[in-house]
Motif scaffolding. Sequence first.
Motif, PDB file in Angstrom:
ATOM      1  N   HIS A  86       2.445  -1.395   4.664  1.00  0.00           N
ATOM      2  CA  HIS A  86       1.722  -0.123   4.755  1.00  0.00           C
ATOM      3  C   HIS A  86       2.679   0.988   5.203  1.00  0.00           C
ATOM      4  N   ASP A 130      -3.961   3.651   2.408  1.00  0.00           N
ATOM      5  CA  ASP A 130      -3.599   3.829   3.817  1.00  0.00           C
ATOM      6  C   ASP A 130      -2.159   3.453   4.133  1.00  0.00           C
ATOM      7  N   HIS A 177       0.824  -1.217   0.000  1.00  0.00           N
ATOM      8  CA  HIS A 177       0.000   0.000   0.000  1.00  0.00           C
ATOM      9  C   HIS A 177       0.852   1.258   0.000  1.00  0.00           C
ATOM     10  N   HIS A 180      -6.079   0.134  -1.531  1.00  0.00           N
ATOM     11  CA  HIS A 180      -7.497  -0.172  -1.349  1.00  0.00           C
ATOM     12  C   HIS A 180      -8.365   0.603  -2.347  1.00  0.00           C
TER      13      HIS A 180
END
Length: 289
Positions: free
Chosen positions: A245, A13, A8, A38
């Motif tokens: 992330h 996020d 990500h 996402h």
Amino acid sequence: MRIDLHTHSLASDGTQAPTELITAAQQAGLDVVAITDHDGTGGWAEAAEAATRVGIELVRGIEISTKHRHHGVHLLAYLPDPTHPGLRAELDRIVEGRSSRAPAMVAALRRAGIEVSMDDIAAAVPGRPHVADALVRHGVVSSRDEAFSEYLNPGRPGYVNRYAADLTATIRLVASAGGVTVLAHPWGRGRKDDLPAGDIARLRDAGLSGVEVDHQDHKDPDVREELRAVARDLDLVVTGSSDHHGLGKTNHELGCNTTAPDEYERLLERAAAAAAASARRTPEVVGGR
Ligand code: AMP
Ligand code: FE
Ligand code: FE
Ligand code: ZN
């Protein structure tokens, strides 16, 4: 060959811009990386440019928010035509659900006495992690994890439901856009009963290509081995990935799980077949060797 098929960026996020993410992936010794923000493709263009520049193979993907039997399921979609009208409409609808949930979460938290505002959680694809980060910045909690367990998980004061697409329909939709689908961490966080092997078989029949087996949310080695066996029996591609992330999730460092080269080749073969069958203009893998 080190292959990481789930990461990500700031386009959802994660905490790194796509360029930073790609550079970090190359520095982590990866040969192939997928960007899978996402519900959107906002990071694709920058990631493709960076991958071409630094010389790392990039697979463009999306982690789509779906539901199955009233439970949320994350579906990784690789190499679909991002201009496919049906897919575009579904992604827009999910992001709209996220955008309208954000003020509802702020309102719910304010009712619970937490002084957050919409300015705290500005993001193109706003998610609970952005709210979690705001709670950390305000000193309400000390980590994203604590924000989820205290405020943001179902049943907690800041939780608000949002729209998610039907899982089986989304598998078909991605196929019609020329892409392939892989179930993200299907048995993570104790969720095995929500997606039993019989359901995975039906999803395979609807066009599912693979299952993400090696993932940090599959903590128990026995769970991984059982899921690996289910995937083998169903002739599904087995993937492994970090679900990185940036600073947003600890213990998800780039390359902490990887996908075997022959499984990656199988996934690309299925993607090529899906692209041909759909007659859509699908994105190429870029930046490789
Ligand atoms: P949302 O899709 O906005 O409802 O938020 C779900 C996302 O939050 C997941 O995709 C994860 O990236 C992240 N997430 C879920 N639980 C946690 C947790 N305990 N700590 C940090 N991030 C989490
Ligand atoms: Fe996430
Ligand atoms: Fe996920
Ligand atoms: Zn993810």
